[in-house]
Design a protein around this motif. Structure first.
Motif, PDB file in Angstrom:
ATOM      1  N   ALA A   1       0.861  -1.183   0.000  1.00 56.96           N
ATOM      2  CA  ALA A   1       0.000   0.000   0.000  1.00 56.96           C
ATOM      3  C   ALA A   1       0.897   1.231   0.000  1.00 56.96           C
ATOM      4  O   ALA A   1       1.740   1.388   0.879  1.00 56.96           O
ATOM      5  N   ILE A   2       0.718   2.068  -1.015  1.00 58.54           N
ATOM      6  CA  ILE A   2       1.541   3.271  -1.164  1.00 58.54           C
ATOM      7  C   ILE A   2       0.651   4.479  -0.914  1.00 58.54           C
ATOM      8  O   ILE A   2      -0.368   4.642  -1.577  1.00 58.54           O
ATOM      9  N   THR A   3       1.035   5.287   0.062  1.00 59.94           N
ATOM     10  CA  THR A   3       0.161   6.409   0.425  1.00 59.94           C
ATOM     11  C   THR A   3       0.963   7.681   0.670  1.00 59.94           C
ATOM     12  O   THR A   3       2.166   7.619   0.956  1.00 59.94           O
ATOM     13  N   ASP A   4       0.289   8.818   0.569  1.00 54.48           N
ATOM     14  CA  ASP A   4       0.919  10.071   0.986  1.00 54.48           C
ATOM     15  C   ASP A   4       0.249  10.620   2.253  1.00 54.48           C
ATOM     16  O   ASP A   4       0.551  11.724   2.692  1.00 54.48           O
ATOM     17  N   THR A   5      -0.660   9.838   2.804  1.00 50.53           N
ATOM     18  CA  THR A   5      -1.344  10.251   4.028  1.00 50.53           C
ATOM     19  C   THR A   5      -1.369   9.069   4.989  1.00 50.53           C
ATOM     20  O   THR A   5      -2.199   8.185   4.884  1.00 50.53           O
ATOM     21  N   LEU A   6      -0.394   9.077   5.892  1.00 47.81           N
ATOM     22  CA  LEU A   6      -0.296   8.000   6.868  1.00 47.81           C
ATOM     23  C   LEU A   6      -1.205   8.345   8.047  1.00 47.81           C
ATOM     24  O   LEU A   6      -1.008   9.354   8.725  1.00 47.81           O
ATOM     25  N   ALA A   7      -2.207   7.524   8.273  1.00 47.46           N
ATOM     26  CA  ALA A   7      -3.211   7.792   9.304  1.00 47.46           C
ATOM     27  C   ALA A   7      -2.900   7.016  10.572  1.00 47.46           C
ATOM     28  O   ALA A   7      -2.167   6.022  10.548  1.00 47.46           O
ATOM     29  N   ASP A   8      -3.470   7.470  11.676  1.00 48.60           N
ATOM     30  CA  ASP A   8      -3.343   6.719  12.922  1.00 48.60           C
ATOM     31  C   ASP A   8      -4.045   5.373  12.800  1.00 48.60           C
ATOM     32  O   ASP A   8      -5.069   5.252  12.121  1.00 48.60           O
ATOM     33  N   TYR A   9      -3.517   4.392  13.503  1.00 45.36           N
ATOM     34  CA  TYR A   9      -4.145   3.069  13.549  1.00 45.36           C
ATOM     35  C   TYR A   9      -5.317   3.098  14.519  1.00 45.36           C
ATOM     36  O   TYR A   9      -5.188   3.649  15.587  1.00 45.36           O
ATOM     37  N   PRO A  10      -6.449   2.484  14.224  1.00 43.64           N
ATOM     38  CA  PRO A  10      -6.818   1.876  12.946  1.00 43.64           C
ATOM     39  C   PRO A  10      -7.466   2.891  12.014  1.00 43.64           C
ATOM     40  O   PRO A  10      -8.416   3.562  12.394  1.00 43.64           O
ATOM     41  N   ASN A  11      -6.932   2.980  10.785  1.00 43.81           N
ATOM     42  CA  ASN A  11      -7.504   3.884   9.797  1.00 43.81           C
ATOM     43  C   ASN A  11      -8.841   3.327   9.311  1.00 43.81           C
ATOM     44  O   ASN A  11      -8.926   2.160   8.942  1.00 43.81           O
ATOM     45  N   THR A  12      -9.855   4.151   9.349  1.00 46.28           N
ATOM     46  CA  THR A  12     -11.175   3.741   8.898  1.00 46.28           C
ATOM     47  C   THR A  12     -11.779   4.844   8.044  1.00 46.28           C
ATOM     48  O   THR A  12     -11.360   5.990   8.156  1.00 46.28           O
ATOM     49  N   PRO A  13     -12.806   4.554   7.211  1.00 45.17           N
ATOM     50  CA  PRO A  13     -13.334   3.229   6.910  1.00 45.17           C
ATOM     51  C   PRO A  13     -12.286   2.333   6.250  1.00 45.17           C
ATOM     52  O   PRO A  13     -11.307   2.823   5.692  1.00 45.17           O
ATOM     53  N   ILE A  14     -12.522   1.048   6.334  1.00 37.96           N
ATOM     54  CA  ILE A  14     -11.549   0.076   5.848  1.00 37.96           C
ATOM     55  C   ILE A  14     -12.008  -0.455   4.497  1.00 37.96           C
ATOM     56  O   ILE A  14     -12.860  -1.327   4.436  1.00 37.96           O
ATOM     57  N   SER A  15     -11.453   0.096   3.424  1.00 39.98           N
ATOM     58  CA  SER A  15     -11.776  -0.430   2.089  1.00 39.98           C
ATOM     59  C   SER A  15     -10.874  -1.612   1.771  1.00 39.98           C
ATOM     60  O   SER A  15     -11.303  -2.624   1.247  1.00 39.98           O
ATOM     61  N   ILE A  16      -9.604  -1.439   2.068  1.00 43.03           N
ATOM     62  CA  ILE A  16      -8.645  -2.541   1.962  1.00 43.03           C
ATOM     63  C   ILE A  16      -8.147  -2.801   3.377  1.00 43.03           C
ATOM     64  O   ILE A  16      -7.607  -1.909   4.021  1.00 43.03           O
ATOM     65  N   PRO A  17      -8.368  -4.023   3.897  1.00 41.99           N
ATOM     66  CA  PRO A  17      -7.995  -4.297   5.289  1.00 41.99           C
ATOM     67  C   PRO A  17      -6.536  -4.692   5.447  1.00 41.99           C
ATOM     68  O   PRO A  17      -5.902  -5.167   4.503  1.00 41.99           O
ATOM     69  N   GLN A  18      -6.040  -4.512   6.638  1.00 46.98           N
ATOM     70  CA  GLN A  18      -4.660  -4.889   6.983  1.00 46.98           C
ATOM     71  C   GLN A  18      -4.361  -6.338   6.629  1.00 46.98           C
ATOM     72  O   GLN A  18      -3.209  -6.682   6.349  1.00 46.98           O
ATOM     73  N   THR A  19      -5.383  -7.189   6.634  1.00 50.35           N
ATOM     74  CA  THR A  19      -5.189  -8.605   6.335  1.00 50.35           C
ATOM     75  C   THR A  19      -4.927  -8.852   4.852  1.00 50.35           C
ATOM     76  O   THR A  19      -4.654  -9.979   4.460  1.00 50.35           O
ATOM     77  N   ASP A  20      -5.028  -7.804   4.039  1.00 55.27           N
ATOM     78  CA  ASP A  20      -4.691  -7.926   2.612  1.00 55.27           C
ATOM     79  C   ASP A  20      -3.420  -7.170   2.266  1.00 55.27           C
ATOM     80  O   ASP A  20      -3.093  -7.055   1.083  1.00 55.27           O
ATOM     81  N   VAL A  21      -2.722  -6.646   3.253  1.00 50.13           N
ATOM     82  CA  VAL A  21      -1.561  -5.779   2.972  1.00 50.13           C
ATOM     83  C   VAL A  21      -0.304  -6.303   3.671  1.00 50.13           C
ATOM     84  O   VAL A  21      -0.333  -6.584   4.864  1.00 50.13           O
ATOM     85  N   ASP A  22       0.775  -6.414   2.895  1.00 50.86           N
ATOM     86  CA  ASP A  22       2.053  -6.869   3.469  1.00 50.86           C
ATOM     87  C   ASP A  22       2.944  -5.718   3.904  1.00 50.86           C
ATOM     88  O   ASP A  22       3.617  -5.809   4.924  1.00 50.86           O
ATOM     89  N   TYR A  23       2.962  -4.660   3.083  1.00 46.94           N
ATOM     90  CA  TYR A  23       3.851  -3.535   3.375  1.00 46.94           C
ATOM     91  C   TYR A  23       3.157  -2.209   3.099  1.00 46.94           C
ATOM     92  O   TYR A  23       2.247  -2.138   2.270  1.00 46.94           O
ATOM     93  N   VAL A  24       3.609  -1.194   3.801  1.00 46.73           N
ATOM     94  CA  VAL A  24       3.089   0.159   3.608  1.00 46.73           C
ATOM     95  C   VAL A  24       4.267   1.076   3.332  1.00 46.73           C
ATOM     96  O   VAL A  24       5.295   1.005   4.019  1.00 46.73           O
ATOM     97  N   VAL A  25       4.127   1.924   2.311  1.00 49.95           N
ATOM     98  CA  VAL A  25       5.173   2.901   1.995  1.00 49.95           C
ATOM     99  C   VAL A  25       4.541   4.281   1.967  1.00 49.95           C
ATOM    100  O   VAL A  25       3.501   4.485   1.345  1.00 49.95           O
TER     101      VAL A  25
END
Lengths: 510, 510
Positions: free
Chosen positions: B205-229
């Motif tokens: 997941a590549i983003t320019d807006t890193l949100a506090d955990y847990p970021n919601t709403p959840i369109s793509i869940p953490q269980t589908d993501v290996d890395y965040v940049v």
């Protein structure tokens, strides 16, 4: 016989089949996910069927298949009994059932087992009469007890392959879009059912509230549903909320709760944005209340609260003390209403809640969890499945999952219950290994796991008496007699899977 | 060479590999879904990486792999260029890319193809310079053009296996929970990306807006993501909304829109609770406006509007004329805001939108869809991918999906564009087979497909001139000259998949 990492004997046959417990993360490896055999729905195909019988016929349920259910309706569930009764009437035998849990209301299951309709069972828990019957040895094959995360793991990895999932849903449209927040018998989150919906070859949504298309919010999407059946009633709303816990007035429980709250609010994790799961027992609700007071006093808010949700948590959400609720299951009606109405209350599935094989469960981000116990031993091992008489009567739940994953797990328990010590030399049945348990909290004080020297150091000035786990056991044995050993039979009636799929214990008949 | 069901020649090699188009539902069969190779995230694992380069290294992208992207940022996308530039710098070659579509902004792809970094491409569309370069024959292997539903099908069935998905997301937390409605460059729905997230072995997941955990709403869940940049910018908000269409003032387009609205509002499907997808062209927005007037006059509301969403639809939602919006993609900023704020505006993935292999796509429940055309022929076949010069410049989109699945598909088009007839004897390239097209709508009148005798009967008194499709073509040829045949080369530069995965056409170089 093989001895596993918590010193429990596992019969060779089952050790070969499942592997044995060798440590919290010993068997967490890369794997190929399971997948379903899918029948596409063409543009004019209809999904709405007239009866559960028609659904059993259309899905082709036959001898030897595995079917599943969820336990969100708890003691109010009508679905499992309706489906199994119909399957029995149709003369189908040798069914494996994989409900997410089993309640007292499922007592008719005993006859279906005795009649050969149901020959294999996996579940998180077994209550009262069903548990007692299983412990007596009515099944040829042992029940497999799985944690909530372990069940999600088993389904995702293919250890459990569901041929047909029969999922009671409080509302659905005729194409299968379903949720738990609208309808006659709302249960809130459908978190455990969502996993079945994703991995089962075929899914039947059973509802008593047929909604206009498209039914929203969409907890289970039409793309996970093959058939929809409308019935008169899927569950009893009172039973769904039954056992929903009230704030305790028991002085001993209140002291335990105070001690737990002191541990949490004085821990290194209690800071702005911390997270917690406090569970649903009477003491647990009291813990939530005491933490609340400290949050207000310290000006600290939590980033999220997790787990089985009660109105104690939704009240914190409303107050702004908890920013978000992450919800796999609701334990009372106000929680279901909150999920429906509050934009910061989110439903997740069991995989995201707790699976050790997921790309990261929410419990991995959890600071602290408060968990219960039927027994705790001097190795910190916890039993939440068998009573002091060795009979199956509890549930694995999320116990081993959260305690393994969170930063600081608390197990709260009185020293004794009636004439029975909670603290023993060796628990009858290990569900959660001592390695996962950080702090034991009782009415007399706490014991910190020696593995957690950091916590021992941190808490050295804590205003709560501290003991070794051995000392807690000695105090329990000072109050009541050391229990007589249970006289088990020779038959294995239940296998206790650790969350990774290996066996942490095996339970014999009594 | 094999001739398929719409009379198009398919080279034997590709016919053997893909199969040939044999009818809308000829190849919709039960199948085993594909699944991903999953690396579990353990409790203390972190996913946040420092750079795209680190993500390429950690995921182990190497020669021969397939990587994917989504096109929700449209002409504002920075992600695909950033990732491919880095891959090129690292000396990795022979990459297959599987973006959900390709825009003008991806012109740097031309060099990556010429340099052997990218050797296979699948996409919904190809625009301007990239399309022209492909049509010139810069690739050894033909591009595979897939519809939005066909792409979801290909991924779910395993025809496309994504090793690593690089998904730009407007906001994500450090554990991967992502959505398209928060952040600096919001795009609204992440419907096309959600499929990649579920089936790719690894997801960045590549983003320019890193949100506090847990970021919601959840369109793509953490269980589908290996890395965040986290990067400086994932896209240009102006480019994301670029080409977002305005209400047309062109008199010809307005007449077409009026005719289309008359067909819809006089059809048997225009009744309380009907549903529609009107798309995003200038005429399409006008159709929506005219339908709106008739809805108000008749006191009819729609149960849902579907598709690529524009503010013309979200206005209807606000007015209560549309009860719900089901949203796989947003075409302007107001639509993204509506998804964020309106509880009756729901995000779905491409599988649920349009896959012919799903357990039932939303398009199966759609009453009517308004679609565009570059060319229509006398068999009602529609071309939306190549220009009159034979150059790839369009997109398959949801054209063949919705037209096959909905109750009444309308293809709207002027008779001619400039000196070029839209109606021809045989379209250069078939994307949607004539069997799926019910009504052709032009400024001079309509042509109803003879397959739909029910509609011919129903519309016999309709206040719009009616012609045969042959007559429409003759009128076009009366206005402009019959086009000279295109002189194609011998090289196949693109394969046009039908939504079921078979080949409906093959495009040669020009």
């Amino acid at each position: 016989m093989v001895v596993n990492n918590v010193g429990k004997d596992i019969p060779q046959e089952y050790a070969d089949q499942f592997g044995i417990y060798e440590g919290e993360l010993a068997h967490i490896n890369e794997y190929q996910e399971a997948s379903r055999q899918t029948k596409p729905a063409k543009p004019n195909d209809e999904k709405l069927l007239k009866s559960i019988r028609e659904a059993i016929e259309k899905t082709g349920v036959k001898d030897g298949m595995t079917i599943s259910f969820h336990h969100h309706f708890r003691e109010g569930d009508y679905v499992m009994n309706m489906v199994l009764d119909e399957i029995a009437k149709m003369g189908i035998k040798d069914i494996s059932i994989a409900p997410s849990s089993i309640a007292n209301v499922h007592e008719p299951l005993i006859d279906h087992i005795k009649n050969g309709v149901v020959t294999n069972v996996t579940s998180s828990g077994l209550r009262d009469k069903v548990g007692a019957a299983i412990s007596e040895g009515i099944m040829e094959n042992p029940v497999v007890i799985r944690s909530h995360g372990g069940r999600a793991r088993a389904i995702a990895s293919g250890d459990v392959h569901i041929d047909v999932a029969f999922l009671g849903v409080p509302s659905a449209d005729e194409y299968g879009n379903a949720n738990g927040t609208k309808g006659k018998a709302t249960c809130g989150s459908l978190g455990y059912a969502m996993i079945d919906a994703k991995y089962a070859d075929q899914v039947v949504a059973i509802t008593d509230t047929l909604a206009d298309y498209p039914n929203t919010p969409i907890s289970i999407p039409q793309t996970d549903v093959d058939y929809v059946v409308e019935v008169d009633a899927i569950g009893d709303p009172e039973g769904i909320a039954k056992g929903a816990t009230r704030f305790t007035k028991d002085p001993k429980e209140l002291i335990i709760a105070q001690n737990a709250a002191k541990v949490i609010t004085n821990s290194p994790y209690f800071k702005q944005g911390f997270s917690f799961q406090t569970g649903t027992g009477g003491s647990a609700l009291a813990v939530t209340r005491y933490i609340r007071e400290q949050m207000i006093e310290s000006g600290i808010t939590a980033s999220f609260a997790l787990g089985g949700i009660t109105n104690a948590m939704t009240d914190l959400l409303k107050e702004g003390l908890v920013e978000k609720i992450i919800d796999v299951q609701d334990f009372d009606h106000p929680s279901a209403v909150s999920l429906d109405e509050n934009d910061n209350h989110y439903e997740i599935d069991a995989n995201m809640y707790a699976s050790p094989l997921s790309k990261g469960a929410v419990i991995n981000k959890l600071d602290t969890a408060v968990l219960s116990a039927l027994e705790v031993d001097t190795d910190f091992n916890v039993n939440v499945i068998t009573g002091s008489d060795g009979v199956l009567r509890g549930a694995s739940g999320g116990h081993s999952d959260t305690s393994a994953a969170c930063n600081m797990s608390l197990v709260i328990s009185p020293l004794v219950r009636g004439r029975i010590p909670t603290f023993v030399d060796e628990v009858n049945t290990v569900v959660t290994p001592g390695d996962s348990v950080d702090v034991i909290v009782t009415e007399v004080g706490i014991a910190i796991n020696p593995n957690r020297q950091d916590l021992i150091e941190h808490f050295k000035d804590l205003d709560v008496p501290q003991f070794t786990i051995q000392e807690l056991k000695d105090q329990a044995y000072n109050i009541v007699d050391e229990p007589d050993p249970i006289e088990y039979g020779d038959k294995v009636v239940a296998l206790i899977e650790y969350r990774d799929g290996t066996l942490i214990d095996a339970v014999k008949n009594v």
